[in-house]
Design a protein around this motif. Structure first.
Motif, PDB file in Angstrom:
ATOM      1  N   LEU A 153       0.833  -1.216  -0.063  1.00 29.59           N
ATOM      2  CA  LEU A 153      -0.174  -0.126   0.105  1.00 29.59           C
ATOM      3  C   LEU A 153       0.945   1.119   0.025  1.00 29.59           C
ATOM      4  O   LEU A 153       1.918   1.259   0.768  1.00 29.59           O
ATOM      5  N   LEU A 182      -7.234   1.488  -5.720  1.00 27.92           N
ATOM      6  CA  LEU A 182      -5.888   2.343  -5.229  1.00 27.92           C
ATOM      7  C   LEU A 182      -4.966   2.537  -6.540  1.00 27.92           C
ATOM      8  O   LEU A 182      -4.219   3.543  -6.514  1.00 27.92           O
ATOM      9  N   ARG A 215      -7.604  -3.058  -5.118  1.00 25.83           N
ATOM     10  CA  ARG A 215      -6.430  -2.994  -5.641  1.00 25.83           C
ATOM     11  C   ARG A 215      -6.521  -2.070  -6.871  1.00 25.83           C
ATOM     12  O   ARG A 215      -5.583  -1.148  -7.037  1.00 25.83           O
ATOM     13  N   SER A 248      -3.840   3.590   3.068  1.00 25.62           N
ATOM     14  CA  SER A 248      -3.098   4.175   1.825  1.00 25.62           C
ATOM     15  C   SER A 248      -3.256   5.615   1.757  1.00 25.62           C
ATOM     16  O   SER A 248      -2.243   6.248   1.646  1.00 25.62           O
ATOM     17  N   PRO A 305      -7.689  -1.149   3.650  1.00 25.04           N
ATOM     18  CA  PRO A 305      -6.481  -0.864   3.020  1.00 25.04           C
ATOM     19  C   PRO A 305      -6.607   0.398   2.422  1.00 25.04           C
ATOM     20  O   PRO A 305      -5.599   0.820   2.046  1.00 25.04           O
TER      21      PRO A 305
END
Length: 204
Positions: A24, A51, A48, A76, A72
């Motif tokens: 991350l 991000l 994922r 991040s 997550p």
């Protein structure tokens, strides 16, 4: 629906912690997860993609991770924007506990992991990120987005990742037509769509 489903406020079963390794904000991290939260064994593909494909968060302001799971997105955002305040919001209290554990493990102090009702009414956001809980059903999902998306600052954007087969295109139309917000598909990968949402031009 199983009592330990991740939409539950208090998932059933013991919260047996496990540690997974994820990357991350360009860092390899060891983070805690547990059963009864979304995707406890790995960073799911949709998150994922969100991000990787959404723009960088603003350096400061109030940022929202809506439906944070074990954290997550929130982590991040906090690592990439240490001067921002990150709100990690979920109805699942086990998920919130995991976010707090993970933030403490990393020495992160700018994450508030809270239930939806614990975000002060006056807070408006410089950005919203979400892998929204599509499977709660359209009425509940629409109510969720109706509550949070209008709390964007006029010059801010929200970034949502939705699988095509779970209704990304119909959700895009609904946001535009029912919430009167500008929405466009900004990326697609592995069957997922990233939607960028901002205040409608006529409202600016």
């Amino acid at each position: 629906m199983a009592s330990d489903h991740y939409f539950s406020s208090r998932p059933g079963g013991e919260a047996t912690l496990r540690t997974i390794t994820v990357t991350l904000a360009g860092r390899e991290l060891s983070l805690a997860t547990a059963g009864g939260v979304f995707s406890p064994e790995h960073l799911d593909t949709g998150t994922r993609i969100l991000l990787d494909r959404a723009p960088a968060p603003p350096p400061s302001g109030e940022l929202l991770d809506l439906g944070c799971g074990w954290g997550p997105i929130a982590i991040s955002l906090a690592l990439r924007s240490p001067d921002a305040t990150v709100w990690a919001v979920d109805v699942n209290e086990r998920a919130l506990d995991l976010v707090r554990r993970n933030a403490a493990r990393l020495g992160i102090s700018n994450v508030n992991a809270v239930l939806p009702g614990d975000v002060p009414d006056g807070v408006r956001f410089a950005g919203i990120w979400s892998n929204p809980p599509i499977r709660i059903g359209k009425p509940e999902l629409h109510a969720l987005l109706e509550h949070w998306l209008p709390r964007l600052h006029d010059d801010a954007s929200a970034w949502l990742v939705v699988a095509k087969h779970l209704g990304a295109e119909s959700l895009q139309r609904w946001i535009a037509e029912e919430l009167d917000l500008d929405v466009e598909r900004t990326a697609q990968d592995k069957g997922f769509r990233v939607l960028g949402v901002s205040a409608a031009a006529s409202a600016r």
